[in-house]
Scaffold this motif. Structure first.
Motif, PDB file in Angstrom:
ATOM      1  N   ALA A  96      70.505  10.539  69.199  1.00 11.87           N
ATOM      2  CA  ALA A  96      69.539   9.746  69.971  1.00 11.87           C
ATOM      3  C   ALA A  96      68.260  10.540  70.223  1.00 11.87           C
ATOM      4  CB  ALA A  96      70.160   9.312  71.289  1.00 11.87           C
ATOM      5  N   SER A  97      68.412  11.807  70.576  1.00  9.92           N
ATOM      6  CA  SER A  97      67.210  12.619  70.812  1.00  9.92           C
ATOM      7  C   SER A  97      66.454  12.881  69.518  1.00  9.92           C
ATOM      8  CB  SER A  97      67.584  13.933  71.502  1.00  9.92           C
ATOM      9  OG  SER A  97      68.393  14.721  70.670  1.00  9.92           O
ATOM     10  N   ALA A  98      67.174  12.936  68.388  1.00  7.35           N
ATOM     11  CA  ALA A  98      66.485  13.074  67.099  1.00  7.35           C
ATOM     12  C   ALA A  98      65.679  11.824  66.784  1.00  7.35           C
ATOM     13  CB  ALA A  98      67.489  13.347  65.989  1.00  7.35           C
ATOM     14  N   ALA A 130      70.428  14.814  61.552  1.00 12.41           N
ATOM     15  CA  ALA A 130      69.344  13.899  61.924  1.00 12.41           C
ATOM     16  C   ALA A 130      68.105  14.686  62.339  1.00 12.41           C
ATOM     17  CB  ALA A 130      69.804  12.979  63.052  1.00 12.41           C
ATOM     18  N   TRP A 131      68.292  15.712  63.153  1.00 10.83           N
ATOM     19  CA  TRP A 131      67.165  16.549  63.562  1.00 10.83           C
ATOM     20  C   TRP A 131      66.528  17.210  62.346  1.00 10.83           C
ATOM     21  CZ3 TRP A 131      64.175  17.727  67.633  1.00 10.83           C
ATOM     22  CH2 TRP A 131      64.532  17.185  68.867  1.00 10.83           C
ATOM     23  N   TRP A 132      67.340  17.743  61.453  1.00 14.07           N
ATOM     24  CA  TRP A 132      66.825  18.441  60.278  1.00 14.07           C
ATOM     25  C   TRP A 132      66.025  17.485  59.397  1.00 14.07           C
ATOM     26  CZ3 TRP A 132      67.698  18.049  54.975  1.00 14.07           C
ATOM     27  CH2 TRP A 132      67.217  19.098  54.222  1.00 14.07           C
ATOM     28  N   ALA A 133      66.586  16.306  59.119  1.00 15.71           N
ATOM     29  CA  ALA A 133      65.919  15.362  58.213  1.00 15.71           C
ATOM     30  C   ALA A 133      64.634  14.810  58.830  1.00 15.71           C
ATOM     31  CB  ALA A 133      66.868  14.227  57.878  1.00 15.71           C
ATOM     32  N   ARG A 139      75.537  11.797  59.816  1.00  6.87           N
ATOM     33  CA  ARG A 139      76.870  12.267  60.213  1.00  6.87           C
ATOM     34  C   ARG A 139      76.852  13.043  61.512  1.00  6.87           C
ATOM     35  NH1 ARG A 139      79.888  14.583  54.866  1.00  6.87           N
ATOM     36  NH2 ARG A 139      79.743  12.681  53.630  1.00  6.87           N
ATOM     37  N   SER A 140      75.800  13.814  61.717  1.00  8.75           N
ATOM     38  CA  SER A 140      75.722  14.627  62.933  1.00  8.75           C
ATOM     39  C   SER A 140      74.288  14.642  63.441  1.00  8.75           C
ATOM     40  CB  SER A 140      76.185  16.062  62.642  1.00  8.75           C
ATOM     41  OG  SER A 140      75.271  16.713  61.786  1.00  8.75           O
ATOM     42  N   GLY A 141      74.157  15.091  64.680  1.00  9.03           N
ATOM     43  CA  GLY A 141      72.833  15.196  65.262  1.00  9.03           C
ATOM     44  C   GLY A 141      71.995  16.267  64.602  1.00  9.03           C
ATOM     45  N   ALA A 142      72.650  17.327  64.155  1.00  2.00           N
ATOM     46  CA  ALA A 142      71.912  18.403  63.483  1.00  2.00           C
ATOM     47  C   ALA A 142      71.283  17.911  62.187  1.00  2.00           C
ATOM     48  CB  ALA A 142      72.842  19.584  63.212  1.00  2.00           C
TER      49      ALA A 142
END
Length: 72
Positions: free
Chosen positions: A5-7, A62-65, A57-60
Motif C-alpha cells: 500500500a505504501s509503495a 512493489a517498492w523496487w519496481a 508478490r511482496s512489498g519490496a
C-alpha cells in the motif's frame, strides 16, 4: 500488505505524475493547454497504480519496481 500500500502511495504518486506528464507532453499543442486534462487524469491513474501495487508478490518488489519506473 502495508508495504504494498505504501509503495502504491509514495513511489506510485511519482510514477503517476510521470505517466500523466509524459502523456501531456506528447499531446499536440502547447503544454499549457494540457494542464487541466492532466490534472483531471492524474487521480484515476494514481488509483490504478495504487491498485496494481497489490499484484506484486511482496512489498519490496512493489517498492523496487515503482521506484525504478518513477526514476526512469
Amino acid at each position: 500488505m502495508w508495504a504494498r500500500a505504501s509503495a502504491g502511495i509514495v513511489p506510485g504518486f511519482f510514477l503517476s505524475a510521470a505517466l500523466v506528464g509524459l502523456a501531456s507532453w506528447m499531446l499536440p499543442g502547447p503544454w499549457q493547454s494540457t494542464l487541466v486534462a492532466g490534472g483531471l487524469a492524474f487521480f484515476p491513474v494514481w488509483t490504478g497504480v495504487f491498485c496494481l501495487a497489490f499484484r506484486f508478490r511482496s512489498g519490496a518488489r512493489a517498492w523496487w519496481a515503482y521506484s525504478l519506473l518513477s526514476a526512469a
